[in-house]
Design a protein around this motif. Structure first.
Motif, short mmCIF file in Angstrom:
data_model
loop_
_atom_site.label_atom_id
_atom_site.label_comp_id
_atom_site.label_asym_id
_atom_site.label_seq_id
_atom_site.Cartn_x
_atom_site.Cartn_y
_atom_site.Cartn_z
N LEU A 51 14.48 0.75 -23.22
CA LEU A 51 15.62 -0.21 -23.23
C LEU A 51 15.46 -1.25 -22.65
O LEU A 51 14.37 -1.81 -21.70
N GLY A 52 16.18 -2.34 -22.90
CA GLY A 52 16.07 -3.77 -22.66
C GLY A 52 15.17 -4.71 -23.38
O GLY A 52 14.77 -4.31 -24.52
N ALA A 53 14.53 -6.03 -22.93
CA ALA A 53 13.53 -6.70 -23.69
C ALA A 53 12.61 -7.21 -22.62
O ALA A 53 12.22 -8.21 -22.75
N ALA A 54 12.06 -6.24 -21.86
CA ALA A 54 11.12 -6.70 -20.85
C ALA A 54 9.77 -6.27 -21.23
O ALA A 54 9.50 -5.19 -20.70
N TYR A 55 8.82 -7.37 -21.65
CA TYR A 55 7.31 -7.04 -21.88
C TYR A 55 6.97 -5.92 -22.51
O TYR A 55 6.05 -5.31 -22.42
N GLN A 56 8.00 -5.62 -23.55
CA GLN A 56 7.52 -4.35 -24.54
C GLN A 56 6.46 -4.79 -25.58
O GLN A 56 6.21 -3.90 -26.51
N ASP A 57 6.08 -5.86 -25.55
CA ASP A 57 4.99 -6.35 -26.63
C ASP A 57 3.90 -5.91 -26.04
O ASP A 57 2.64 -6.18 -26.72
N ILE A 58 3.69 -5.65 -24.79
CA ILE A 58 2.17 -5.30 -23.96
C ILE A 58 1.47 -4.48 -24.74
O ILE A 58 0.47 -4.44 -25.01
N GLY A 59 1.98 -3.35 -25.10
CA GLY A 59 1.41 -2.04 -25.71
C GLY A 59 1.05 -2.61 -27.35
O GLY A 59 -0.20 -2.27 -27.63
N PHE A 60 1.77 -3.19 -27.80
CA PHE A 60 1.46 -3.70 -29.42
C PHE A 60 0.35 -4.54 -29.26
O PHE A 60 -0.38 -4.50 -29.95
N VAL A 61 0.03 -5.63 -28.10
CA VAL A 61 -1.05 -6.60 -28.15
C VAL A 61 -2.21 -5.78 -28.04
O VAL A 61 -3.08 -5.87 -28.51
N TYR A 62 -2.12 -4.57 -27.07
CA TYR A 62 -3.29 -3.85 -26.74
C TYR A 62 -3.70 -3.10 -28.05
O TYR A 62 -4.94 -2.93 -28.27
N GLN A 63 -2.73 -2.73 -28.76
CA GLN A 63 -3.03 -1.87 -30.09
C GLN A 63 -3.77 -2.66 -31.08
O GLN A 63 -4.78 -2.38 -31.65
N THR A 64 -3.23 -3.99 -31.12
CA THR A 64 -3.55 -4.64 -32.21
C THR A 64 -5.19 -5.47 -32.06
O THR A 64 -5.97 -5.35 -32.73
N THR A 65 -5.58 -5.61 -30.68
CA THR A 65 -6.73 -5.97 -30.33
C THR A 65 -7.69 -5.08 -30.15
O THR A 65 -9.04 -5.11 -30.57
N ILE A 66 -7.31 -3.70 -30.31
CA ILE A 66 -8.24 -2.44 -30.23
C ILE A 66 -8.58 -2.26 -31.62
O ILE A 66 -9.93 -2.01 -31.82
N HIS A 67 -7.73 -2.19 -32.36
CA HIS A 67 -7.84 -1.74 -33.64
C HIS A 67 -8.47 -2.85 -34.63
O HIS A 67 -9.05 -2.44 -35.75
N ALA A 68 -8.12 -3.99 -34.65
CA ALA A 68 -8.36 -5.19 -35.53
C ALA A 68 -9.78 -5.15 -35.52
O ALA A 68 -10.63 -5.17 -34.82
N LYS A 69 -10.28 -5.41 -36.95
CA LYS A 69 -11.65 -5.66 -37.35
C LYS A 69 -11.91 -6.94 -37.43
O LYS A 69 -13.02 -7.59 -37.20
N LYS A 70 -10.95 -7.68 -38.01
CA LYS A 70 -11.32 -9.10 -38.35
C LYS A 70 -9.93 -9.91 -37.89
O LYS A 70 -8.84 -9.65 -38.48
N ALA A 71 -10.34 -10.72 -36.87
CA ALA A 71 -9.20 -11.61 -36.30
C ALA A 71 -9.47 -12.88 -36.08
O ALA A 71 -10.80 -13.10 -35.84
N LEU A 72 -8.44 -13.88 -36.02
CA LEU A 72 -8.77 -15.16 -36.13
C LEU A 72 -7.80 -16.08 -35.22
O LEU A 72 -6.75 -15.82 -35.16
N TYR A 73 -8.52 -16.76 -34.08
CA TYR A 73 -7.54 -17.76 -33.28
C TYR A 73 -7.89 -18.90 -33.64
O TYR A 73 -8.82 -19.48 -33.84
N VAL A 74 -6.71 -19.76 -34.01
CA VAL A 74 -6.78 -21.07 -34.31
C VAL A 74 -6.27 -22.00 -33.17
O VAL A 74 -5.37 -21.52 -32.33
N LYS A 75 -6.90 -23.08 -33.01
CA LYS A 75 -6.78 -24.12 -31.94
C LYS A 75 -5.36 -24.84 -32.02
O LYS A 75 -4.70 -25.10 -30.68
N GLU A 76 -4.64 -25.00 -33.09
CA GLU A 76 -3.66 -25.56 -33.15
C GLU A 76 -2.52 -24.68 -32.43
O GLU A 76 -2.28 -23.49 -32.24
N SER A 77 -1.49 -25.57 -31.80
CA SER A 77 -0.12 -24.84 -31.22
C SER A 77 0.81 -24.95 -32.18
O SER A 77 1.51 -26.13 -32.50
#
Length: 235
Positions: free
Chosen positions: A184-210
């Motif tokens: 319940l609520g909206a507090a830091y619920q993206d933490i698990g999502f970020v962990y899962q995506t970085t663990i499972h991704a085979k091809k990821a890209l970070y771009v320098k622009e904001s």
């Protein structure tokens, strides 16, 4: 029209911010998007603003959540999404008009599971002036601009903490059963999502622009609650 990016906006009582957030999605240079507004029972006029915006743009789809949970709302949006990629735009923030076109173009060229950009923090002064502070997602410059398998780099786990500054291939999320915690609520619920995506991704890209602008001074925001460590531990 084939939808390239589904933009999910989970809201609850953000009347003073919601129009700017949705407008930033509506004004994207990438036109082949859908805008999924998932509201958890706002009673401050947020829903009425959303309804007015939806009447002006057929790409906007409104849905009510019977659970006041950021994670539940985002998961609803992921299930509804028709796009090739998924983005989450928090409803007190806004996106640069080029964000989803530029991230999508990079994603399809390299068939990425996800692509992320840097971001900018902002707060609004009493006179209405905004102060901006640009932030890097990663401290290691040599990880930008190339295809990586994130789990092989400890720097990614240490530095990459947010989900809203990227787009994620829907097929990748579904294949790996990646979703958000539905506490319940909206507090830091993206933490698990970020962990899962970085663990499972085979091809990821970070771009320098904001491309993403993150509000730091909204009353009621979990980041300003003084309970960040507790929320992070719980998640």
């Amino acid at each position: 029209m084939a939808i390239k990016v589904s933009v999910i906006l989970p809201s609850l009582n953000v009347r003073n911010y919601i129009e700017e957030a949705v407008q930033s999605a509506m004004e994207q240079t990438l036109r082949e998007i859908e805008i999924l507004c998932i509201d958890a029972g706002s009673d401050d006029g947020t829903w009425e603003i959303l309804s007015g915006l939806a009447a002006s743009d057929e790409r906007i789809h409104l849905c009510r959540s019977d659970v006041k949970s950021y994670g539940y709302q985002v998961n609803m949006g992921i299930d509804m999404a028709q796009g090739e990629y998924i983005a989450i735009l928090e409803t007190d923030d806004y996106a640069d008009v080029h964000m989803y076109e530029r991230l999508y173009n990079e994603a399809v060229v390299y068939d990425c599971d996800y692509v992320k950009s840097d971001y900018t923090l902002y707060n609004t002064q009493s006179d209405g002036e905004r102060i901006f502070l640009r932030r890097n997602v990663l401290q290691a410059d040599d990880l930008y601009g190339k295809i990586i398998e994130p789990v092989k780099y400890s720097a990614v786990a240490a530095d990459d903490n947010y989900l809203w500054n990227g787009i994620y291939k829907k097929e990748f999320l579904k294949k790996n059963e990646i979703c958000l915690a539905e506490t319940l609520g909206a507090a830091y619920q993206d933490i698990g999502f970020v962990y899962q995506t970085t663990i499972h991704a085979k091809k990821a890209l970070y771009v320098k622009e904001s491309y993403y602008c993150y509000c730091t001074d909204r009353d009621g925001a979990s980041a300003n609650s003084g309970k960040g460590l507790l929320y992070a531990y719980q998640e």
